[in-house]
Design an enzyme around this catalytic site. Structure first.
Site, PDB file in Angstrom:
ATOM      1  N   LYS A   1      75.326 -44.576-135.939  1.00  0.00           N
ATOM      2  CA  LYS A   1      75.977 -43.414-135.333  1.00  0.00           C
ATOM      3  C   LYS A   1      75.444 -43.144-133.919  1.00  0.00           C
ATOM      4  O   LYS A   1      75.605 -43.983-133.066  1.00  0.00           O
ATOM      5  CB  LYS A   1      75.812 -42.213-136.276  1.00  0.00           C
TER       6      LYS A   1
ATOM      7  N   ARG B   1      62.991 -62.250-142.389  1.00  0.00           N
ATOM      8  CA  ARG B   1      63.242 -61.170-143.358  1.00  0.00           C
ATOM      9  C   ARG B   1      62.029 -60.242-143.442  1.00  0.00           C
ATOM     10  O   ARG B   1      62.164 -59.040-143.699  1.00  0.00           O
ATOM     11  CB  ARG B   1      63.606 -61.721-144.742  1.00  0.00           C
TER      12      ARG B   1
ATOM     13  N   ASP C   1      67.860 -36.721-144.080  1.00  0.00           N
ATOM     14  CA  ASP C   1      68.856 -37.497-143.343  1.00  0.00           C
ATOM     15  C   ASP C   1      69.078 -36.773-142.013  1.00  0.00           C
ATOM     16  O   ASP C   1      69.656 -35.691-141.966  1.00  0.00           O
ATOM     17  CB  ASP C   1      70.146 -37.593-144.174  1.00  0.00           C
TER      18      ASP C   1
ATOM     19  N   TYR D   1      76.434 -36.745-147.140  1.00  0.00           N
ATOM     20  CA  TYR D   1      77.183 -37.958-146.850  1.00  0.00           C
ATOM     21  C   TYR D   1      77.653 -38.569-148.174  1.00  0.00           C
ATOM     22  O   TYR D   1      76.837 -38.872-149.048  1.00  0.00           O
ATOM     23  CB  TYR D   1      76.317 -38.941-146.061  1.00  0.00           C
TER      24      TYR D   1
HETATM   25  C1  LIG Z   1      77.207 -42.775-141.753  1.00  0.00           C
HETATM   26  C2  LIG Z   1      76.212 -41.951-142.429  1.00  0.00           C
HETATM   27  C3  LIG Z   1      75.372 -42.502-143.401  1.00  0.00           C
HETATM   28  C4  LIG Z   1      75.506 -43.942-143.864  1.00  0.00           C
HETATM   29  O1  LIG Z   1      75.197 -44.856-142.866  1.00  0.00           O
HETATM   30  P1  LIG Z   1      75.844 -46.335-142.758  1.00  0.00           P
HETATM   31  O2  LIG Z   1      75.211 -46.865-141.535  1.00  0.00           O
HETATM   32  O3  LIG Z   1      77.330 -46.159-142.678  1.00  0.00           O
HETATM   33  O4  LIG Z   1      75.469 -47.082-143.990  1.00  0.00           O
HETATM   34  C5  LIG Z   1      74.413 -41.675-143.966  1.00  0.00           C
HETATM   35  N1  LIG Z   1      74.288 -40.386-143.629  1.00  0.00           N
HETATM   36  C6  LIG Z   1      75.086 -39.823-142.699  1.00  0.00           C
HETATM   37  C7  LIG Z   1      74.898 -38.386-142.361  1.00  0.00           C
HETATM   38  C8  LIG Z   1      76.080 -40.572-142.068  1.00  0.00           C
HETATM   39  O5  LIG Z   1      76.876 -39.997-141.169  1.00  0.00           O
END
Ligand SMILES: *Cc1c(COP(=O)(O)O)cnc(C)c1O
Length: 366
Positions: A190, A42, A165, A94
Site C-alpha cells: 500500500k 530464503r 496493523d 481487513y
Molecule cells: C491490503 C491490506 C492487508 C493485506 O495486505 P496484502 O499485501 O494485500 O496481502 C492487510 N491489512 C490492511 C489494512 C490492508 O489494507
C-alpha cells in the site's frame, strides 16, 4: 536522524568497490560459503536485509522481517502462536486477515471479534487462553480508531501481546511500538510501496524476544519471503514516503471536508474530521490522518455505483496507497458476509492536484 533522512539513507548495503550510489539488486539465490556470509536467499538476501533495516528504523523497533504480502506477514504471527491460543480482533478489520482467522486458523486458534473502540468490551473477552490482541487503526474500511495505549495497558495486566496493523497510518503518522505495542504489521503493498506495482508485507518488533525468534523461524522455514527485486522496489519507494504521506494527508483532508459539505453524501468516515467518533484519540496518537477515507451516499448500492461510473480521476479498483486515486464500493469486494454498508465508497486519495479531485467528485455526485 529525522524520518526523511532515515527513509533515504538507512539500511543501504553497498559492498561494491565502485561505490554505486544506489544498492544493486542481488538476484543470487546462493552465496559462496565463507565466514559471516549469507547462505541462501530464503534465509537472507542483501536487498531484503536493507529493506528490513529501514523498516525497523522507521517504526523505531528492534528488528523487522519482510514477507511476500501483508497477509503472509499477519499469518506469520498466528503461525508463531502456540496452537489453542485465543485471539481478540476488531469487528472492523481487513477482510483478508479476518478470513485467515475464520478459515485457516479455525480449529487451531479461537478468535473473538469485538468493537475495539470500547475497552470494557475488550476486557470482557479476555480468557485464560487469550494470547494476542490484534489491533487495526484506523481500520479498513470504516476508519474506526482504536486507542493503542488503552489496549496496551489492558494487555499488560493480563500478559497478552498486542500486534497492530499500521497499514493505513504508515510509520510516518503513527508508531504503535512507541505506544507499547509488541508488533507492528504492514501491507507494504500500500502506501510504503506507493505505486501499485509491488506486493509485500512486514512485521516489526519492539524487542528481540523468543516470540520474535519464532516469527523469524516462520519467515525462513515457512518461506513467504519477498523477491530481491520487490525488496529493491520497496526501498526505492520508501525514500519518498515522508513527502508522499504529507500530500496524501493534505488531499484526503481537503476531499473529506468537501464531501462533508455535499447534500448527496450521508456520512464521511475520516479520522481527521472533528465530527469523527475517533477524532480525539486519532489526534493524540497520530501526527497526520493519512490518505484513506470512506463515505456513504444517500440511496443504495446503485447510487453508489453510479457515482463511481461518472468519476474521471478515481480509478474503479481495489487496493490503496498508490499515487493514483482509487475508489471502490467496498461491500462488493468483501462478498456476501460483509458487515460494510452497501452504499459505502472507500477512497484511496492519491497525489493528483486536490482541486482536480474535488471538481471531479463534484460532477460525479451532481
Ligand atoms: C491490503 C491490506 C492487508 C493485506 O495486505 P496484502 O499485501 O494485500 O496481502 C492487510 N491489512 C490492511 C489494512 C490492508 O489494507
Amino acid at each position: 536522524m529525522k524520518v526523511e533522512t532515515i527513509a533515504i539513507h538507512s539500511g543501504t548495503i553497498i559492498t561494491d568497490t565502485n561505490r554505486p550510489a544506489v544498492q544493486p539488486i542481488t538476484t543470487a539465490t546462493t552465496f559462496e560459503h565463507h565466514e559471516g556470509s549469507m547462505v541462501y536467499t530464503r534465509a537472507q538476501n542483501p536487498n531484503r536485509l536493507a529493506l528490513e533495516q529501514v523498516l525497523a528504523k522507521l517504526e523505531m523497533g528492534a528488528d523487522a522481517a519482510a514477507f511476500s504480502s501483508g497477509n503472509a506477514a499477519a499469518m506469520a504471527i498466528y503461525q508463531a502462536l502456540p496452537s489453542g491460543s485465543h485471539i481478540i480482533a476488531p469487528d472492523d478489520m481487513y477482510h483478508g486477515i479476518r478470513r485467515q482467522l475464520l478459515e485457516i486458523f479455525k480449529g487451531i486458534h479461537a478468535t473473538t471479534f469485538v468493537d475495539m473502540s470500547n475497552l470494557e468490551q475488550v476486557r470482557s473477552c479476555i480468557r485464560p487462553e487469550t494470547a494476542l490482541i490484534w489491533v487495526e487503526t484506523p481500520s479498513n474500511p470504516l476508519l474506526k480508531v482504536t486507542d493503542i495505549k488503552g489496549v496496551v495497558n489492558l494487555a499488560k495486566q493480563f500478559g497478552l501481546k498486542v500486534a497492530c496493523d499500521n497499514t493505513f497510518a504508515t510509520p510516518i503518522f503513527q508508531n504503535p511500538l512507541l505506544l507499547g505495542a509488541d508488533l507492528v504489521m504492514h501491507s507494504t503493498t500500500k502506501f510504503l510501496g506507493g505505486h501499485s506495482d509491488l506486493l509485500g508485507g512486514a512485521l516489526i518488533c519492539r524487542a528481540n524476544d523468543a516470540f520474535w525468534e519464532r516469527i523469524r523461524m516462520v519467515q525462513h522455514v515457512g518461506g513467504a519471503v519477498p523477491s530481491p527485486f520487490d525488496c529493491y522496489l520497496l526501498t526505492r519507494s520508501i525514500k519518498t514516503l515522508p513527502y508522499r504521506m504529507r500530500a496524501h494527508h493534505a488531499n484526503a483532508m481537503a476531499l473529506s471536508k468537501f464531501l462533508s459539505s455535499r447534500p448527496q453524501v450521508e456520512k464521511v468516515f475520516y479520522p481527521g474530521l472533528p465530527e469523527h467518533a475517533g477524532y480525539e484519540v486519532a489526534k493524540a496518537q497520530m501526527s497526520g490522518f493519512s490518505g484513506m477515507l470512506s463515505f456513504t451516499v444517500k440511496g443504495g448500492a446503485d447510487t453508489a455505483e453510479a457515482v463511481i461510473s461518472k468519476l474521471r480521476w478515481f480509478t474503479h479498483a481495489t487496493s490503496l496507497g498508490g499515487v493514483e486515486s482509487l475508489i471502490e464500493r467496498r461491500a462488493a469486494v468483501e462478498g456476501p458476509d460483509t458487515l460494510t454498508p452497501a452504499n459505502l465508497l472507500r477512497v484511496s486519495v492519491g497525489l493528483e492536484n486536490p482541486d482536480d479531485l474535488i471538481e471531479d467528485m463534484k460532477q460525479a455526485l451532481a
